[in-house]
Design a protein around this motif. Sequence first.
Motif, PDB file in Angstrom:
ATOM      1  N   THR A 121     -69.820 -49.229  11.398  1.00 14.84           N
ATOM      2  CA  THR A 121     -70.297 -50.222  10.430  1.00 14.84           C
ATOM      3  C   THR A 121     -71.691 -50.691  10.854  1.00 14.84           C
ATOM      4  O   THR A 121     -72.153 -50.356  11.944  1.00 14.84           O
ATOM      5  N   PRO A 122     -72.351 -51.495  10.042  1.00 17.15           N
ATOM      6  CA  PRO A 122     -73.552 -52.183  10.536  1.00 17.15           C
ATOM      7  C   PRO A 122     -73.178 -53.105  11.709  1.00 17.15           C
ATOM      8  O   PRO A 122     -71.991 -53.360  11.943  1.00 17.15           O
ATOM      9  N   PRO A 123     -74.181 -53.611  12.450  1.00 11.37           N
ATOM     10  CA  PRO A 123     -73.874 -54.459  13.610  1.00 11.37           C
ATOM     11  C   PRO A 123     -72.958 -55.622  13.254  1.00 11.37           C
ATOM     12  O   PRO A 123     -73.027 -56.175  12.155  1.00 11.37           O
ATOM     13  N   GLY A 124     -72.072 -55.963  14.169  1.00  9.60           N
ATOM     14  CA  GLY A 124     -71.134 -57.057  13.939  1.00  9.60           C
ATOM     15  C   GLY A 124     -70.194 -57.179  15.124  1.00  9.60           C
ATOM     16  O   GLY A 124     -70.198 -56.336  16.018  1.00  9.60           O
ATOM     17  N   ASP A 125     -69.397 -58.234  15.132  1.00 11.02           N
ATOM     18  CA  ASP A 125     -68.516 -58.471  16.270  1.00 11.02           C
ATOM     19  C   ASP A 125     -67.069 -58.742  15.893  1.00 11.02           C
ATOM     20  O   ASP A 125     -66.281 -59.113  16.763  1.00 11.02           O
ATOM     21  N   ALA A 126     -66.737 -58.548  14.621  1.00 14.00           N
ATOM     22  CA  ALA A 126     -65.326 -58.638  14.250  1.00 14.00           C
ATOM     23  C   ALA A 126     -65.085 -57.753  13.027  1.00 14.00           C
ATOM     24  O   ALA A 126     -65.962 -57.607  12.165  1.00 14.00           O
ATOM     25  N   LEU A 127     -63.896 -57.154  12.993  1.00 20.71           N
ATOM     26  CA  LEU A 127     -63.510 -56.250  11.912  1.00 20.71           C
ATOM     27  C   LEU A 127     -62.171 -56.716  11.354  1.00 20.71           C
ATOM     28  O   LEU A 127     -61.289 -57.131  12.108  1.00 20.71           O
ATOM     29  N   VAL A 128     -62.041 -56.637  10.036  1.00 17.20           N
ATOM     30  CA  VAL A 128     -60.806 -57.071   9.363  1.00 17.20           C
ATOM     31  C   VAL A 128     -60.417 -55.995   8.350  1.00 17.20           C
ATOM     32  O   VAL A 128     -61.292 -55.448   7.668  1.00 17.20           O
ATOM     33  N   THR A 129     -59.129 -55.711   8.240  1.00 17.77           N
ATOM     34  CA  THR A 129     -58.696 -54.776   7.194  1.00 17.77           C
ATOM     35  C   THR A 129     -57.217 -54.954   6.853  1.00 17.77           C
ATOM     36  O   THR A 129     -56.457 -55.525   7.635  1.00 17.77           O
ATOM     37  N   ASP A 130     -56.862 -54.446   5.672  1.00 16.42           N
ATOM     38  CA  ASP A 130     -55.442 -54.289   5.339  1.00 16.42           C
ATOM     39  C   ASP A 130     -55.132 -52.818   5.054  1.00 16.42           C
ATOM     40  O   ASP A 130     -54.030 -52.494   4.616  1.00 16.42           O
ATOM     41  N   LEU A 131     -56.098 -51.934   5.308  1.00 13.47           N
ATOM     42  CA  LEU A 131     -55.898 -50.510   5.030  1.00 13.47           C
ATOM     43  C   LEU A 131     -55.032 -49.867   6.113  1.00 13.47           C
ATOM     44  O   LEU A 131     -55.284 -50.060   7.302  1.00 13.47           O
ATOM     45  N   PRO A 132     -54.043 -49.087   5.712  1.00 13.46           N
ATOM     46  CA  PRO A 132     -53.262 -48.355   6.722  1.00 13.46           C
ATOM     47  C   PRO A 132     -54.051 -47.175   7.290  1.00 13.46           C
ATOM     48  O   PRO A 132     -54.930 -46.630   6.628  1.00 13.46           O
TER      49      PRO A 132
END
Length: 259
Positions: free
Chosen positions: A101-112
């Motif tokens: 992803t672009p720069p960042g420090d947290a990721l969230v998802t509901d995708l299996p």
Amino acid sequence: MMETEKGPSCHVFKNLSGVAGLTHGVFTRHGGVSAPPFASLNAAWNIGDSHEAVRENLSRIGKALGVDVLVAAPQVHGDTIHVLDAESLARTEDRFPVRVTPPGDALVTDLPGVGLMIKVADCQAIFLVDPVKRVIANVHSGWRGSVGALACKAVGVMRERFGCRPEDMLAAIGPSLGPCCAEFKNYRDELPPEFWDFQVRPRYFDFWAISRHQLVQAGLRLENIEDAQRCTVCEKGEFFSYRGEGTMGRLAAVVAWER
Ligand SMILES: [Zn+2]
């Protein structure tokens, strides 16, 4: 010196092991192919390790958890949170076996099938899991992340975007800098006064307790928060440690819904 390497092993959390359809782990430094000082299961590009070695390490990590794809961000100790849905996942850069992803420090998802990966060496990886709405987050939290309460911001994104209730959420704090080794000589400049109560002795801070405290402030139940209670500096034979080593690899912390 030759070392007989077994496959990748990881720290797993009791509270998350009971969630149906969830897979997770904070991998140790063993079971990969990187040469010293990155030996052997280094998960990070662009820190001097061979790209072929990192690719093989990431393949082993993905395979160990049975995820289709790993997603990671260039981590910058900031407060950007990326939500991965089908559309934003398609926009990530394909650097097989990981998507970036672009720069960042947290990721969230509901995708299996999508493994959210945070890379650490002393920083905390904090897993957030809502078994009701089936949403997960993985947060990179060093001391700057603690100061910015990034894990709480991730709880906020899970609430707003997915309707998660904090009282349903489970949290797990990975092996990281422990109160035994977290000396902050300049704490009066670096840490806010509300952290000063978390000194276990002069200048040594319990960031595990700070994270627990912040997550409770964000609405999580204390009994739903587990921390590994493993210090990466003390256990640098098992984990990579920034304070313990200087030049080193990064551990992979991954959480995913099974497909
Ligand atoms: Zn320690």
